[in-house]
Design a protein around this motif. Structure first.
Motif, PDB file in Angstrom:
ATOM      1  N   TRP A  46       0.839  -1.203   0.000  1.00 14.82           N
ATOM      2  CA  TRP A  46       0.000   0.000   0.000  1.00 14.82           C
ATOM      3  C   TRP A  46       0.871   1.250   0.000  1.00 14.82           C
ATOM      4  O   TRP A  46       1.884   1.328   0.692  1.00 14.82           O
ATOM      5  CB  TRP A  46      -0.913   0.014   1.238  1.00 14.82           C
ATOM      6  N   SER A  47       0.465   2.244  -0.778  1.00 20.95           N
ATOM      7  CA  SER A  47       1.130   3.555  -0.773  1.00 20.95           C
ATOM      8  C   SER A  47       0.354   4.458   0.180  1.00 20.95           C
ATOM      9  O   SER A  47      -0.883   4.469   0.168  1.00 20.95           O
ATOM     10  CB  SER A  47       1.126   4.166  -2.172  1.00 20.95           C
ATOM     11  N   VAL A  48       1.100   5.189   1.018  1.00 19.96           N
ATOM     12  CA  VAL A  48       0.464   6.027   2.044  1.00 19.96           C
ATOM     13  C   VAL A  48       0.860   7.488   1.829  1.00 19.96           C
ATOM     14  O   VAL A  48       2.041   7.810   1.670  1.00 19.96           O
ATOM     15  CB  VAL A  48       0.888   5.554   3.467  1.00 19.96           C
ATOM     16  N   TYR A  49      -0.135   8.362   1.828  1.00 19.35           N
ATOM     17  CA  TYR A  49       0.085   9.802   1.623  1.00 19.35           C
ATOM     18  C   TYR A  49      -0.619  10.549   2.752  1.00 19.35           C
ATOM     19  O   TYR A  49      -1.855  10.492   2.852  1.00 19.35           O
ATOM     20  CB  TYR A  49      -0.491  10.249   0.275  1.00 19.35           C
ATOM     21  N   LEU A  50       0.151  11.218   3.591  1.00 20.45           N
ATOM     22  CA  LEU A  50      -0.429  11.893   4.756  1.00 20.45           C
ATOM     23  C   LEU A  50       0.027  13.347   4.843  1.00 20.45           C
ATOM     24  O   LEU A  50       1.215  13.643   4.747  1.00 20.45           O
ATOM     25  CB  LEU A  50      -0.031  11.155   6.040  1.00 20.45           C
ATOM     26  N   LEU A  51      -0.934  14.249   5.025  1.00 18.17           N
ATOM     27  CA  LEU A  51      -0.657  15.684   5.153  1.00 18.17           C
ATOM     28  C   LEU A  51      -0.763  16.077   6.620  1.00 18.17           C
ATOM     29  O   LEU A  51      -1.799  15.867   7.243  1.00 18.17           O
ATOM     30  CB  LEU A  51      -1.680  16.485   4.336  1.00 18.17           C
ATOM     31  N   THR A  52       0.306  16.638   7.176  1.00 21.58           N
ATOM     32  CA  THR A  52       0.255  17.062   8.579  1.00 21.58           C
ATOM     33  C   THR A  52       1.237  18.198   8.844  1.00 21.58           C
ATOM     34  O   THR A  52       2.215  18.366   8.118  1.00 21.58           O
ATOM     35  CB  THR A  52       0.541  15.888   9.546  1.00 21.58           C
ATOM     36  N   ALA A  53       0.948  18.941   9.904  1.00 18.16           N
ATOM     37  CA  ALA A  53       1.849  20.031  10.324  1.00 18.16           C
ATOM     38  C   ALA A  53       2.730  19.575  11.483  1.00 18.16           C
ATOM     39  O   ALA A  53       3.522  20.361  12.002  1.00 18.16           O
ATOM     40  CB  ALA A  53       1.012  21.239  10.750  1.00 18.16           C
ATOM     41  N   HIS A  54       2.581  18.312  11.909  1.00 16.58           N
ATOM     42  CA  HIS A  54       3.365  17.814  13.044  1.00 16.58           C
ATOM     43  C   HIS A  54       4.844  17.773  12.676  1.00 16.58           C
ATOM     44  O   HIS A  54       5.232  17.088  11.718  1.00 16.58           O
ATOM     45  CB  HIS A  54       2.881  16.419  13.450  1.00 16.58           C
ATOM     46  N   PRO A  55       5.706  18.488  13.430  1.00 17.41           N
ATOM     47  CA  PRO A  55       7.121  18.600  13.031  1.00 17.41           C
ATOM     48  C   PRO A  55       7.904  17.284  13.117  1.00 17.41           C
ATOM     49  O   PRO A  55       8.886  17.099  12.404  1.00 17.41           O
ATOM     50  CB  PRO A  55       7.687  19.645  14.001  1.00 17.41           C
ATOM     51  N   GLN A  56       7.462  16.369  13.981  1.00 18.63           N
ATOM     52  CA  GLN A  56       8.197  15.101  14.177  1.00 18.63           C
ATOM     53  C   GLN A  56       7.448  13.916  13.594  1.00 18.63           C
ATOM     54  O   GLN A  56       7.575  12.791  14.076  1.00 18.63           O
ATOM     55  CB  GLN A  56       8.405  14.859  15.692  1.00 18.63           C
ATOM     56  N   PHE A  57       6.678  14.151  12.575  1.00 17.88           N
ATOM     57  CA  PHE A  57       5.761  13.103  12.096  1.00 17.88           C
ATOM     58  C   PHE A  57       6.460  11.776  11.779  1.00 17.88           C
ATOM     59  O   PHE A  57       6.047  10.725  12.246  1.00 17.88           O
ATOM     60  CB  PHE A  57       4.967  13.580  10.867  1.00 17.88           C
ATOM     61  N   GLU A  58       7.517  11.810  10.971  1.00 12.91           N
ATOM     62  CA  GLU A  58       8.168  10.554  10.563  1.00 12.91           C
ATOM     63  C   GLU A  58       8.650   9.748  11.764  1.00 12.91           C
ATOM     64  O   GLU A  58       8.534   8.521  11.797  1.00 12.91           O
ATOM     65  CB  GLU A  58       9.353  10.844   9.628  1.00 12.91           C
ATOM     66  N   LYS A  59       9.188  10.473  12.744  1.00 15.11           N
ATOM     67  CA  LYS A  59       9.706   9.813  13.959  1.00 15.11           C
ATOM     68  C   LYS A  59       8.573   9.085  14.681  1.00 15.11           C
ATOM     69  O   LYS A  59       8.708   7.931  15.087  1.00 15.11           O
ATOM     70  CB  LYS A  59      10.312  10.892  14.858  1.00 15.11           C
ATOM     71  N   VAL A  60       7.424   9.782  14.817  1.00 14.24           N
ATOM     72  CA  VAL A  60       6.281   9.187  15.529  1.00 14.24           C
ATOM     73  C   VAL A  60       5.671   8.049  14.703  1.00 14.24           C
ATOM     74  O   VAL A  60       5.344   6.992  15.229  1.00 14.24           O
ATOM     75  CB  VAL A  60       5.206  10.269  15.839  1.00 14.24           C
ATOM     76  N   TYR A  61       5.544   8.261  13.402  1.00 12.55           N
ATOM     77  CA  TYR A  61       4.937   7.258  12.507  1.00 12.55           C
ATOM     78  C   TYR A  61       5.808   6.010  12.403  1.00 12.55           C
ATOM     79  O   TYR A  61       5.320   4.900  12.211  1.00 12.55           O
ATOM     80  CB  TYR A  61       4.741   7.900  11.130  1.00 12.55           C
ATOM     81  N   GLY A  62       7.128   6.209  12.522  1.00 10.30           N
ATOM     82  CA  GLY A  62       8.037   5.065  12.581  1.00 10.30           C
ATOM     83  C   GLY A  62       8.695   4.688  11.270  1.00 10.30           C
ATOM     84  O   GLY A  62       9.406   3.683  11.193  1.00 10.30           O
ATOM     85  N   THR A  63       8.499   5.479  10.222  1.00 13.18           N
ATOM     86  CA  THR A  63       9.105   5.204   8.909  1.00 13.18           C
ATOM     87  C   THR A  63       9.481   6.515   8.241  1.00 13.18           C
ATOM     88  O   THR A  63       8.760   7.497   8.370  1.00 13.18           O
ATOM     89  CB  THR A  63       8.098   4.462   7.985  1.00 13.18           C
TER      90      THR A  63
END
Length: 376
Positions: free
Chosen positions: A334-351
């Motif tokens: 699956w391809s995932v596309y997420l829009l957010t203003a969270h500055p640490q998103f990748e760290k929290v998401y884990g990838t």
């Protein structure tokens, strides 16, 4: 009048997408600049681009541009432009304006001078001694001065192009239809794979995806300011609407789902989809994002999840990101596309994202994180 210069305005970061849309519609020599795409066209193209552009804010007709360092220069250069080619004798034409980094910084004065210059030109050309009636079609003129260069345009759209005519309800922070369409267009999804929005809110992303998937013109359901203009014929408008009807592929099967944790938003989504004529096509259901378990492979998840900007929401939002990251690890195709203003998103998401793109959601600076699925 065979040729006109048109400007498709766009939110910052979306101008490239609008430029590509114009090229896909067959326009050549499209020039993309900050927040706009400029192209040559004919009056008959005004209906067409208003109907078809998905990510543009408005379509403006460029009457002229010139440098103006004094009010006299602004008046004379404005008066020299062929306003009578566009504005009818009884046309109503309010003037709006903006100015930055220019000697002529008083916007009310610039507006008044441009208005006076157009009135003088029109009276002269139409042979009117008294005041202009201004009871006819509506033409919103804009004077925009940047670094002493004035651009004089007429807005052909009327209400912004994001107003598709299907939104009967919305939540607290609705995503603009134009941005939702851009989010879908940035992906490679073209209607042939499963598509889901796990934070669908009022259903904007799934609805825009369905319009793209079935090639339905986004402006099909609404009216435009230029429908009453005398230099664009009724026949040209009819032809543009007929083309939109002919090109729509209502039989194209699409697999689009919208889910949200809030049952109230699900009801609003259903009502909006119904208004867009897509009610039967898109199932909306109440669900937690962490409960997502796709049955098919190679799908697309496109979402604008909560950003956690309010203090109390941050932990809860991060927990949602973490859980979603964990879930999607099990579905690598699956391809995932997420829009957010969270500055640490990748760290929290884990990838780490495959690609990132800066976009503005209203006045909020956001990042569009793109995680490409593995090909099988």
């Amino acid at each position: 009048m065979n040729k006109v210069t048109l400007i498709a305005t766009a939110a910052m970061g979306l101008e490239g997408i609008v430029g590509q849309e114009l090229r896909d519609l067959g326009y050549e020599n499209v020039r993309v600049e900050n927040s706009r795409a400029i192209f040559e066209a004919t009056p008959a193209d005004i209906p067409r681009v208003n109907l078809w552009l998905r990510s543009a804010d408005r379509v403006k007709l460029l009457v002229g541009k010139f440098h103006a360092y004094s009010f006299d220069e602004l008046f004379e250069a404005t008066k020299a432009l062929p306003w009578e080619n566009f504005i009818s004798e009884d046309g109503e034409f309010p003037v709006v304006g903006k100015s930055k980094k220019s000697k002529l910084y008083s916007v009310p004065d610039c507006q008044a001078i441009v208005k006076k210059a157009i009135v003088e030109r029109m009276k002269q050309k139409y042979g009117i001694a008294s005041r202009l009636e201004e009871k006819g079609a509506f033409y919103r003129v804009e004077v925009a001065i940047d670094k002493d260069e004035a651009w004089l345009t007429i807005d052909t759209s009327g209400a912004g192009l994001h107003k598709r005519g299907y939104r009967v309800g919305q939540g607290d922070a609705p995503l603009k239809e134009t941005l939702a369409a851009a989010l879908v267009q940035i992906t490679n999804w073209r209607g042939d794979a499963p598509f889901i929005d796990l934070f669908c809110g009022s259903g904007t992303i799934p609805i825009e995806a369905a319009l793209i998937g079935q090639n339905i013109a986004p402006g099909f359901n609404r009216e435009f300011a230029s429908e009453n203009w005398s230099f664009i014929t009724d026949k040209q408008w009819e032809k543009a609407f007929e083309e939109a009807e002919d090109k729509a592929n209502y039989d194209q099967p699409i697999n689009i789902t919208g889910t949200d944790i809030d049952p109230k938003m699900i009801e609003i989504s259903k009502a909006n989809a119904m208004e867009a004529g897509l009610g039967e096509l898109i199932p909306f259901k109440q669900m937690q994002a962490r409960d997502f378990k796709p049955m098919e492979k190679g799908g697309y998840l496109v979402s604008n999840p909560p950003y956690g900007e309010r203090i109390g929401d941050k932990k809860e939002v991060e927990q949602t990101y973490r859980q979603l990251g964990g879930v999607m690890k099990d579905f690598p195709t699956w391809s995932v596309y997420l829009l957010t203003a969270h500055p640490q998103f990748e760290k929290v998401y884990g990838t780490e994202a495959t690609k990132k793109r800066k976009l503005f959601n209203g006045f909020i600076e956001t990042t569009y994180y793109q995680f490409f699925g593995k090909k099988e």
